[in-house]
Design an enzyme around this catalytic site. Sequence first.
Site, PDB file in Angstrom:
ATOM      1  N   LYS A 112       0.834  -1.213   0.000  1.00  0.00           N
ATOM      2  CA  LYS A 112       0.000   0.000   0.000  1.00  0.00           C
ATOM      3  C   LYS A 112       0.865   1.258   0.000  1.00  0.00           C
ATOM      4  O   LYS A 112       0.518   2.257  -0.627  1.00  0.00           O
ATOM      5  CB  LYS A 112      -0.927   0.039   1.238  1.00  0.00           C
ATOM      6  CG  LYS A 112      -1.969  -1.036   1.244  1.00  0.00           C
ATOM      7  CD  LYS A 112      -3.122  -0.714   0.317  1.00  0.00           C
ATOM      8  CE  LYS A 112      -4.157  -1.824   0.343  1.00  0.00           C
ATOM      9  NZ  LYS A 112      -5.060  -1.832  -0.796  1.00  0.00           N
ATOM     10  N   LYS A 192      -6.754  -8.852 -12.967  1.00  0.00           N
ATOM     11  CA  LYS A 192      -7.882  -9.281 -12.144  1.00  0.00           C
ATOM     12  C   LYS A 192      -9.095  -8.377 -12.405  1.00  0.00           C
ATOM     13  O   LYS A 192      -8.921  -7.166 -12.559  1.00  0.00           O
ATOM     14  CB  LYS A 192      -7.436  -9.163 -10.680  1.00  0.00           C
ATOM     15  CG  LYS A 192      -8.378  -9.780  -9.699  1.00  0.00           C
ATOM     16  CD  LYS A 192      -7.760  -9.730  -8.314  1.00  0.00           C
ATOM     17  CE  LYS A 192      -8.816 -10.080  -7.287  1.00  0.00           C
ATOM     18  NZ  LYS A 192      -8.363  -9.995  -5.930  1.00  0.00           N
ATOM     19  N   LYS A 195     -13.404  -3.029 -10.747  1.00  0.00           N
ATOM     20  CA  LYS A 195     -14.177  -1.865 -11.166  1.00  0.00           C
ATOM     21  C   LYS A 195     -13.250  -0.716 -11.563  1.00  0.00           C
ATOM     22  O   LYS A 195     -13.483  -0.010 -12.539  1.00  0.00           O
ATOM     23  CB  LYS A 195     -15.041  -1.439  -9.990  1.00  0.00           C
ATOM     24  CG  LYS A 195     -16.285  -0.756 -10.379  1.00  0.00           C
ATOM     25  CD  LYS A 195     -17.180  -0.643  -9.166  1.00  0.00           C
ATOM     26  CE  LYS A 195     -18.356   0.201  -9.503  1.00  0.00           C
ATOM     27  NZ  LYS A 195     -19.357   0.213  -8.465  1.00  0.00           N
TER      28      LYS A 195
END
Length: 329
Positions: A112, A192, A195
């Site tokens: 992250k 993958k 959205k």
Amino acid sequence: MRPRVFSGARPTGKQHIGNYLGAIQNYVSLQAEYDCIYCVVDLHALTTLTDTGNLRENIREMALDWLAAGLDPERSIIFVQSHVPEVTELHLLFSMVTPMGRLVRVPTFKEKVRQHPDNVNYGLLGYPVLQAADILLYKATIVPVGEDQLSHLELTREIARRFNNIYAPVFPEPQAQLTSFPLVLGIDGRQKMSKSLDNHIELSATAAETQKRAAAMATDPARVRRTDPGHPEVCNVFRLHGFYSQDRVKQIEEDCRGAAIGCVECKRLLANNLNASLAPLRERRVQFAAKPSLVDDVLFDGARRARAIARQTIAEARDAVNLPPMPPC
Ligand code: SF4
């Protein structure tokens, strides 16, 4: 008493077939054997979300898809994380028994930091501690996880152990229910389904939108002409046929290899089967969406039931730590 399962998902709005195959269908089937608690983890979403304009809408849309897919509020507790503020108190108590060095080494924290170098906040570091609080607040003993989530659950178990050793045995050490979540690629056939990459097919898409999305799917790049033999093992359309055309998958494989079927026809067939499979879910979704208070009713009732468990756990945790009892309300 059946074993208690906990699982949470970030509010990402309308769900897609990757979400369904990867998690939702498992959520639905777990209800037969376990007491399930399913949580929309809106606080977790804040760690990487600075524009929260769509947050409420995303919670609602996701909950609608969950209900339409078969999550049953009569059997399961379905609620929003921030509706049970006790989770933040437990997060704080757990933060006192979690070594910093352990959190800094968590692989997803490093990832992250790489993904969001401009927003490395405390929330990112404390993410697994909040996750431990999510699970242990309800004393869940089973957590469905994929292989990649095992290390997070191990940290939850460590936090439970440390708290129990330092203060008093309050928390169970939850077990992983290892689930082989299939990797569902997007219509680009490379990444993958997601959205944010706009490579997804929504569960609630119309039949025509599904046909359009399927028609845009990448196929075997070596199959240039209709007469070229295909290689289904490298084709994402074929992979999805594995989920949605199970009775014809052998035939499709043969026809592809022998160039008896063209990619246009193959994708149309996939879209037809997707539409047939999703039709009942879509119908239920329309019915649920027509009742404006339904989602709130379900989520509020879920929060009420979740909070009853949470208050009991927090009282035990405060007592173990020797914090003074709460004054009567
Ligand atoms: S025929 Fe179907 S499985 Fe074969 S390459 Fe084309 S889309 Fe893929």
